[in-house]
Motif scaffolding. Structure first.
Motif, PDB file in Angstrom:
ATOM      1  N   TRP A 133      24.534  45.982  41.482  1.00  0.00           N
ATOM      2  CA  TRP A 133      25.927  45.705  41.712  1.00  0.00           C
ATOM      3  C   TRP A 133      26.740  44.983  40.823  1.00  0.00           C
ATOM      4  CZ3 TRP A 133      28.157  41.182  42.832  1.00  0.00           C
ATOM      5  CH2 TRP A 133      27.485  39.988  43.051  1.00  0.00           C
ATOM      6  N   ARG A 134      25.933  44.350  40.066  1.00  0.00           N
ATOM      7  CA  ARG A 134      26.849  43.408  38.871  1.00  0.00           C
ATOM      8  C   ARG A 134      27.091  44.253  37.731  1.00  0.00           C
ATOM      9  NH1 ARG A 134      27.191  38.172  39.950  1.00  0.00           N
ATOM     10  NH2 ARG A 134      25.840  37.266  41.374  1.00  0.00           N
ATOM     11  N   ARG A 135      26.536  45.255  37.582  1.00  0.00           N
ATOM     12  CA  ARG A 135      26.913  46.292  36.720  1.00  0.00           C
ATOM     13  C   ARG A 135      28.406  47.186  36.737  1.00  0.00           C
ATOM     14  NH1 ARG A 135      22.307  49.962  34.475  1.00  0.00           N
ATOM     15  NH2 ARG A 135      23.995  50.803  33.243  1.00  0.00           N
ATOM     16  N   ILE A 136      28.757  47.058  38.368  1.00  0.00           N
ATOM     17  CA  ILE A 136      29.941  47.463  38.619  1.00  0.00           C
ATOM     18  C   ILE A 136      31.030  46.548  38.058  1.00  0.00           C
ATOM     19  CG2 ILE A 136      31.463  48.244  40.682  1.00  0.00           C
ATOM     20  CD1 ILE A 136      29.236  50.302  40.338  1.00  0.00           C
ATOM     21  N   ILE A 137      30.553  45.166  38.513  1.00  0.00           N
ATOM     22  CA  ILE A 137      31.591  44.097  38.382  1.00  0.00           C
ATOM     23  C   ILE A 137      31.973  44.025  36.751  1.00  0.00           C
ATOM     24  CG2 ILE A 137      32.074  41.876  38.809  1.00  0.00           C
ATOM     25  CD1 ILE A 137      31.674  42.720  41.195  1.00  0.00           C
ATOM     26  N   HIS A 197      29.003  40.479  51.701  1.00  0.00           N
ATOM     27  CA  HIS A 197      30.480  40.886  51.260  1.00  0.00           C
ATOM     28  C   HIS A 197      30.980  39.933  50.399  1.00  0.00           C
ATOM     29  CE1 HIS A 197      31.188  43.730  54.707  1.00  0.00           C
ATOM     30  NE2 HIS A 197      30.212  44.260  53.982  1.00  0.00           N
ATOM     31  N   SER A 198      30.923  38.504  50.907  1.00  0.00           N
ATOM     32  CA  SER A 198      31.556  37.712  50.179  1.00  0.00           C
ATOM     33  C   SER A 198      31.063  37.419  48.761  1.00  0.00           C
ATOM     34  CB  SER A 198      31.511  36.064  51.109  1.00  0.00           C
ATOM     35  OG  SER A 198      31.988  34.987  50.458  1.00  0.00           O
ATOM     36  N   GLU A 199      29.872  37.194  48.707  1.00  0.00           N
ATOM     37  CA  GLU A 199      29.322  36.841  47.060  1.00  0.00           C
ATOM     38  C   GLU A 199      29.853  38.041  46.212  1.00  0.00           C
ATOM     39  OE1 GLU A 199      25.095  37.556  46.780  1.00  0.00           O
ATOM     40  OE2 GLU A 199      25.076  36.718  44.791  1.00  0.00           O
ATOM     41  N   MET A 200      29.767  39.425  46.673  1.00  0.00           N
ATOM     42  CA  MET A 200      30.253  40.643  46.021  1.00  0.00           C
ATOM     43  C   MET A 200      31.890  40.397  45.666  1.00  0.00           C
ATOM     44  SD  MET A 200      27.666  43.341  47.351  1.00  0.00           S
ATOM     45  CE  MET A 200      25.963  43.535  46.896  1.00  0.00           C
ATOM     46  N   ALA A 201      32.293  40.152  46.724  1.00  0.00           N
ATOM     47  CA  ALA A 201      33.914  40.107  46.471  1.00  0.00           C
ATOM     48  C   ALA A 201      34.580  38.875  45.590  1.00  0.00           C
ATOM     49  CB  ALA A 201      34.574  39.930  47.903  1.00  0.00           C
ATOM     50  N   ILE A 202      33.824  38.052  45.781  1.00  0.00           N
ATOM     51  CA  ILE A 202      34.107  36.540  44.722  1.00  0.00           C
ATOM     52  C   ILE A 202      33.896  37.154  43.364  1.00  0.00           C
ATOM     53  CG2 ILE A 202      33.552  34.507  44.119  1.00  0.00           C
ATOM     54  CD1 ILE A 202      33.024  33.893  47.295  1.00  0.00           C
ATOM     55  N   ALA A 203      32.738  37.752  43.157  1.00  0.00           N
ATOM     56  CA  ALA A 203      32.167  37.918  41.640  1.00  0.00           C
ATOM     57  C   ALA A 203      33.324  38.875  41.201  1.00  0.00           C
ATOM     58  CB  ALA A 203      30.894  38.665  41.708  1.00  0.00           C
ATOM     59  N   ALA A 204      33.624  40.082  41.986  1.00  0.00           N
ATOM     60  CA  ALA A 204      34.587  41.009  41.547  1.00  0.00           C
ATOM     61  C   ALA A 204      35.879  40.367  41.128  1.00  0.00           C
ATOM     62  CB  ALA A 204      34.684  42.013  42.547  1.00  0.00           C
ATOM     63  N   LEU A 205      36.671  39.533  42.088  1.00  0.00           N
ATOM     64  CA  LEU A 205      37.832  39.026  41.764  1.00  0.00           C
ATOM     65  C   LEU A 205      37.534  38.013  40.516  1.00  0.00           C
ATOM     66  CD1 LEU A 205      38.478  37.728  45.522  1.00  0.00           C
ATOM     67  CD2 LEU A 205      40.005  39.531  44.146  1.00  0.00           C
ATOM     68  N   LYS A 206      36.643  37.447  40.455  1.00  0.00           N
ATOM     69  CA  LYS A 206      36.464  36.233  39.336  1.00  0.00           C
ATOM     70  C   LYS A 206      36.377  37.306  37.884  1.00  0.00           C
ATOM     71  CE  LYS A 206      34.791  32.109  41.126  1.00  0.00           C
ATOM     72  NZ  LYS A 206      33.594  31.456  41.921  1.00  0.00           N
TER      73      LYS A 206
END
Ligand SMILES: NC(=O)c1ccc[n+]([C@@H]2O[C@H](COP(=O)([O-])OP(=O)(O)OC[C@H]3O[C@@H](n4cnc5c(N)ncnc54)[C@H](O)[C@@H]3O)[C@@H](O)[C@H]2O)c1
Length: 366
Positions: free
Chosen positions: A80-84, A101-110
């Motif tokens: 999933w980090r490759r999407i971000i 959800h939380s970890e992925m959403a935070i990484a995306a926002l950042k």
């Protein structure tokens, strides 16, 4: 919406698009299972979106999604980090199990992405707090997948209640009773029955219903007490840690009570199953699901506050893209998503601890 808020929104998330009016929003999808496939359909349906990349740890899901999105020829990955990290991705959809959800959403926002995150946005107070912090001041659009808020009939009915159609709202009774458990051999079986991954039925599913209650009441609860149990699906599937029923009372500001029950064994042929929200006011009651008001007094004729109407199944997704491209207010922002998740967490903790748990105990300022 006030003019100030409109200017603020136009000045933030939408600004990147003001200079690229016809550019479709590059979209990445993380988790393309049951819900993710539906969201993918919705993204493909939008005139202003392009699917850039897809992610799932299950190869069969990824293949199916890639076929569905063949029009846009997306890249695929299990990481999933490759999407971000993908520079062409402006918007990320997250439809993985709730604990992620939380970890992925935070990484995306950042990483500067706009985020559509499925509900619940977190299953612990710490997860919700961290996501709230990341979303606030990010300048990016965040939408929680509580799509009931985008349904016209609910919106009109709630607006009329807020305008005083039943006087002051004084009590709410709501339920989510299902005729069956989630499929034990189904696609979500690897996380749904594990309370550490889904949060349990109240947090994972009833969060929708609790959000409707908060919306119509116009507040979040201050405390809750209740009980939950596994009475029907005992050790079924083996190792099950989520309740199959529960009954919770939520106390709201001003002493308003909201009584909520849930189960997954309501016989389909028995009346009064399914989901409803009954709203009681000083001048009558409303069945929120049908948009009908019942004035007090025997023989009083029901009044339709909002008739059933054609709903766009992708309305919530369309509103997300409108927020990104035009700066319109998100249909469910991080505050609403956090409040709904915390309400569910509050009820869950009350059931687990079998004592009164207060909103302040959760330690999150929304
Ligand atoms: N808004 C709604 O009405 C609605 C309806 C159904 C589900 N949901 C929500 O959507 C989410 C997913 O539910 P579902 O029913 O689609 O479950 P699902 O099991 O069908 O799909 C989840 C997908 O996430 C993938 N996944 C798991 N870990 C991953 C990781 N680390 N990286 C990438 N992919 C990963 C899984 O392989 C799976 O394909 C849940 O939060 C659920 O509450 C919302």
């Amino acid at each position: 919406m006030t003019m100030d808020r409109r200017i603020f929104l136009l000045g933030s998330a939408a600004s990147a698009y003001a200079f690229q009016s016809e550019k479709p929003v590059g979209t990445g999808m993380i988790g393309v299972g049951n819900r993710g496939s539906f969201l993918l359909q919705g993204v493909l349906h939008q005139p202003n979106a392009k699917v850039i990349a897809l992610c799932d740890i299950k190869p069969d899901r990824l293949d199916k999604a890639a076929t569905a999105a063949a029009r846009d020829n997306p890249a695929t990955t299990a990481d999933w980090r490759r999407i971000i990290e993908n520079k062409d991705v402006d918007a990320v959809f997250i439809a993985t199990p709730p604990n992620l959800h939380s970890e992925m959403a935070i990484a995306a926002l950042k990483a500067g992405k706009n985020v559509y995150c499925e509900k619940p946005i977190g299953i612990t107070p710490a997860q919700v707090r961290a996501l709230l912090d990341a979303a606030k001041g990010s300048g990016k659009v965040f939408v929680a997948g509580q799509q009931l808020r985008s349904m016209k009939q609910f919106g009109e009915t709630v607006a009329k209640i807020h305008q005083g159609a039943i006087g002051e709202v004084i009590m709410v009774k709501a339920q989510r009773h299902a005729p069956a458990d989630l499929d034990h051999d189904g696609t979500s079986g690897d996380w749904y029955f594990d309370v550490t991954k889904s949060g349990g039925y109240l947090i994972e599913q009833s969060v929708h219903n609790l959000d409707l209650c908060n919306w119509v009441i116009g507040a979040h609860p201050t405390r809750a007490c209740g009980f939950g149990a596994i009475v029907f699906y005992k050790n079924d599937p083996p190792g099950r840690t989520i309740f199959d029923c529960g009954s919770i009372t939520f106390d709201y500001p001003g002493g308003l009570k909201m009584s909520f029950t849930q189960n997954v064994f309501h016989p389909a042929s028995m009346p009064n199953g399914g989901q409803y929200v009954y709203v009681y006011g000083t001048k009558g009651g409303v069945d929120l699901t049908t948009g009908t008001m019942y004035p007090p007094g025997r023989g009083a004729q029901p009044v339709v506050l909002s008739a059933k109407q054609q709903e766009d199944q992708f309305a919530h997704i369309a509103m997300f893209f409108d927020s990104v491209t035009k700066g319109t207010p998100p249909p469910v922002d991080v505050k609403i998503g956090a409040t709904a998740a915390l309400t569910a967490i509050l009820g869950h903790q009350a059931m687990v601890q079998e004592k009164v748990v207060t909103w302040n105990d959760l330690g999150v300022e929304v």
